[in-house]
Design a protein around this motif. Structure first.
Motif, mmCIF file in Angstrom:
data_model
loop_
_atom_site.group_PDB
_atom_site.id
_atom_site.type_symbol
_atom_site.label_atom_id
_atom_site.label_comp_id
_atom_site.label_asym_id
_atom_site.label_seq_id
_atom_site.Cartn_x
_atom_site.Cartn_y
_atom_site.Cartn_z
ATOM 1 N N TYR A 218 41.811 120.160 99.959
ATOM 2 C CA TYR A 218 41.944 121.607 100.157
ATOM 3 C C TYR A 218 41.500 122.360 98.903
ATOM 4 N N MET A 219 41.973 121.898 97.754
ATOM 5 C CA MET A 219 41.625 122.573 96.499
ATOM 6 C C MET A 219 40.117 122.506 96.247
ATOM 7 N N ARG A 220 39.497 121.419 96.661
ATOM 8 C CA ARG A 220 38.060 121.268 96.411
ATOM 9 C C ARG A 220 37.212 121.998 97.454
ATOM 10 N N GLY A 221 37.856 122.418 98.553
ATOM 11 C CA GLY A 221 37.113 123.158 99.572
ATOM 12 C C GLY A 221 36.110 122.326 100.333
ATOM 13 N N VAL A 222 36.454 121.080 100.636
ATOM 14 C CA VAL A 222 35.502 120.229 101.366
ATOM 15 C C VAL A 222 35.395 120.658 102.832
ATOM 16 N N LYS A 223 34.302 120.263 103.474
ATOM 17 C CA LYS A 223 34.050 120.610 104.871
ATOM 18 C C LYS A 223 34.237 119.402 105.788
ATOM 19 N N VAL A 224 34.529 118.274 105.202
ATOM 20 C CA VAL A 224 34.741 117.039 105.957
ATOM 21 C C VAL A 224 35.878 116.284 105.265
ATOM 22 N N ILE A 225 36.795 115.720 106.047
ATOM 23 C CA ILE A 225 37.815 114.856 105.455
ATOM 24 C C ILE A 225 37.733 113.489 106.138
ATOM 25 N N HIS B 211 37.263 126.220 106.101
ATOM 26 C CA HIS B 211 38.084 126.978 105.143
ATOM 27 C C HIS B 211 39.443 127.368 105.721
#
Lengths: 274, 274, 274, 274
Positions: D200-207, D233
């Motif tokens: 979340y902190m890194r703002g990724v678009k895929v987990i 987001h």
């Protein structure tokens, strides 16, 4: 060299093939086998180092394997292809760039189109472009004109890179197993015309694309590769088509790469892909 | 509270709705709108803090919005559901565990099945299980028996968690927009029976699952959620089914979560999912 | 026109913005809002029909919204971009073809490279190509030479389409929020050099690519788009790189399309993407 | 029977193995080989019909293959496993249901947890549950208590189904290559604690999620299986965790299925998965 074998399945086939290569002093780099138990058929693809052993190996294998065995020995070489396309550039552009930059082991002999729009795209890469207007000819004559162009070239495969005309059964038979099409849907959903419109009307949440060998039944040939992406209610048919283009070109390129590396076998209406 | 509005699209709708909430001192947490331009219809879902303002807000909105507006105001609460299933456990097991552990905001009232096999799975969670054998009754009587069970409960939704019998038009109409099915293919490909077998016969490279509202036309209702996974020539129909089960249960659970959070609108044969 | 607003979140913002547009007689086509509750910040993107209302709307909004509001009103127009690249063609080829065929709303002003290899690719599309050899200059002078080229053009964005040199902090600051990079891994995994080699050494089963705004910390800027594909033990680093190229070019193209459509907001080290 | 072989790569290995089976009259159903050229090591997995030939085949192969060959012959049987978990139910629930319904060929001997919360989930399936409170013991004593429980059972594998305590090097060594963990991120991104928060902190678009054998270095063991899903987001860390749970449980189940079918080889810090 790449060795491809298909034959009726019996005990000891891998043993016999690997023995033959072992005794010839050849080193296997990669080996894949599969048995289709529905039809009791064996498929094997073997890569070995070097380009040696051609005819001798073939002879030896013929004597060892079942009589119905089809054995193909192919050196690693670039394929000679013709692209057929209509108005959309994305698959053609993608293939052209891959070939020019060695990402795809093929040389494009020419582009044949029923429209003028892609002439510039071909010209940028100095690829001969043949515009054969389908509105000027009967279906039969149109195909005859196309065949006249194709006959000028010695080719391995014809790629339908968004060619939007249906080809006759005669045409298809002439290039059986040598013609690859990209269909802009996740087959067998949305066969036929305007698949993105069909997908939009059905309200699907995923769309896809399918690369397949062309058979006489429209959109029914053996599937080589497919992929999908997510869409949602907010996609218009136009936006679905836009999103779909990326899947189409990647799926087609992956399929071509597999075919050119001799990784694809056709069995009935299916493919075995190693 | 969750506010859902659909009406004919006209200028200023968002303005009117947000004004109404603003003047009532309510704080919007999340807001989504969509206009289906094909049918000129506006959809809006608004989450606001607290559970206040119910009737007064509804009255006020009714006076502001077009006459055809459908307005629904739902407090955040657990849904009451019935599961119908046949022999396969995976969707049922998954939903049961999600509900028990608050991953899905629903309480399962009972399980209805045309087989005995899932009795133990229900019993492990102390969920009433009704075995209504389709071989003992005519289709009509079978559904009547099922309806008698359903009528004992006050429910929001019926979930067909791999229930493998086709329901009559009368049954479907009774629970229109309140019955959700998981179909074990990527619709509209492979409608009807034994989709994994169909997929195997067609030699596809991707399979999928589709969660949809049940309509009178089999496998034709509005799709809520879909997903796919890759397979290859080496998958037997049984292995496709095994791989597919994981997609089925995840797709169904995602669809239920969306519906229970009031994130899904039905428009004709499609859904809008926020 | 596309209206982008960010400001401190307070009650009634959507109401105020939509009221302003409603009273100006403008028809909203698409509307998206988001509140980042961590920093209490509101984001809104509104598309309305026509190119009217510019300055008057801006003035009116300024008077209605919180003082810290950033308001941007952009007509639908093609962006002016410069591509920087090193030796690999796939991202450059892909962008060039999309721009030429209107799949991406941008005009490429020139290509700047630290190698000669892509000159032909640029020349095929009559795009000016500047070869600035990094081996001939100090880092500082090399960047100075690049900046001299860039300064000749009036541009919106610089695209690092596989440009493999690290840019200095000064360079990055000059084009803050206007420089987009494609990193050939699924960030934050495998930051830095040779990510496919790192992925191979780690034995991952999935690889990916990340498009992000360039910030002073290498590979740490706000991520716009990411995607992944499956690999397996049989992929060499070279084959991973080959498979990865397709993800890279699609991810970069999607990111550019989003940015050029003004669908991306930057908030701290993250993006909000509508 | 499943035959697994790893040894130094030399010419003719496939030939020798298949010859041995052929001469014993055994019919190969499925065959996979791989050579890791980095370490010059050969891997082969062969399934043949029936459960015959055990010791004789082993003896014969030993005499034919290089001296460093590891040969394993396993009949098709259910594995005996212990689950370790902390508070989250989703992986445990999923495995329990798969085992009970024959979707996973394993029998769960017991559940060991450092919390009480999952007692009910285990009880529903009549699985012994051992609560060993980590707050009551030193790390060393806590592990000692756990080992006392494990020692009561004869097991094949320990599954860390969201067990959130780090195990000591001694513990890990005792079950080297027999302990499988699910890590709730796409390794090597977000190693260590609270990966969804990091994502979340890194703002990724895929987990993603990763199933791996446990080694002494935290989250560094050989990866068996990974998968990813898209986020945006609007996902809070809690919503990322919720979406991630579905990936976690599917990835872990797929990894277990592969391991239990003897489809996984460990080579250094990587796996070969057939």
């Amino acid at each position: 060299m790449i060795l491809k074998i298909t034959c009726t399945d019996t005990k000891g086939l891998i043993y016999k093939v690997t023995k033959c290569l072992y005794e010839a002093g050849l080193n296997i780099v990669k080996n894949d086998e599969y048995v289709d138990t529905d039809v009791n058929r064996f498929f094997m693809r073997t890569e070995y180092e070097g380009n040696e052993g051609g005819d001798a190996i073939l002879e030896r294998l013929k004597s060892l394997l079942p009589k119905d065995a089809k054995i193909k020995l192919t050196p690693d070489r670039r394929r000679r292809i013709i692209l057929m396309a209509s108005k959309e550039h994305h698959c053609l552009s993608d293939i052209v760039n891959r070939c020019e930059n060695d990402d795809l082991q093929a040389d494009i002999q020419c582009v044949i189109s029923n429209h003028e729009v892609l002439r510039k795209s071909a010209a940028r890469y100095d690829i001969p472009f043949y515009f054969i207007d389908h509105r000027k000819y009967s279906r039969q004559d149109h195909e005859k004109k196309i065949l006249e162009v194709i006959d000028q070239y010695d080719i391995d495969y014809i790629i339908l890179a968004k060619y939007m005309r249906i080809l006759s059964s005669d045409f298809v038979q002439k290039y059986r197993n040598r013609m690859i099409n990209i269909h802009h849907s996740f087959l067998p959903a949305f066969k036929g015309a305007r698949p993105y419109n069909q997908a939009y009307m059905r309200g699907v949440k995923v769309i896809g694309a399918s690369a397949h060998f062309v058979s006489e039944d429209l959109d029914e040939g053996p599937i080589i590769e497919q992929d999908t992406i997510r869409v949602h209610h907010g996609y218009s048919p136009r936006e679905m088509a836009k999103a779909g283009k990326d899947v189409e070109k990647i799926v087609l390129a992956r399929a071509l790469d597999l075919v050119f590396q001799e990784k694809v076998f056709i069995q009935g209406n299916k493919t075995i892909v190693f």
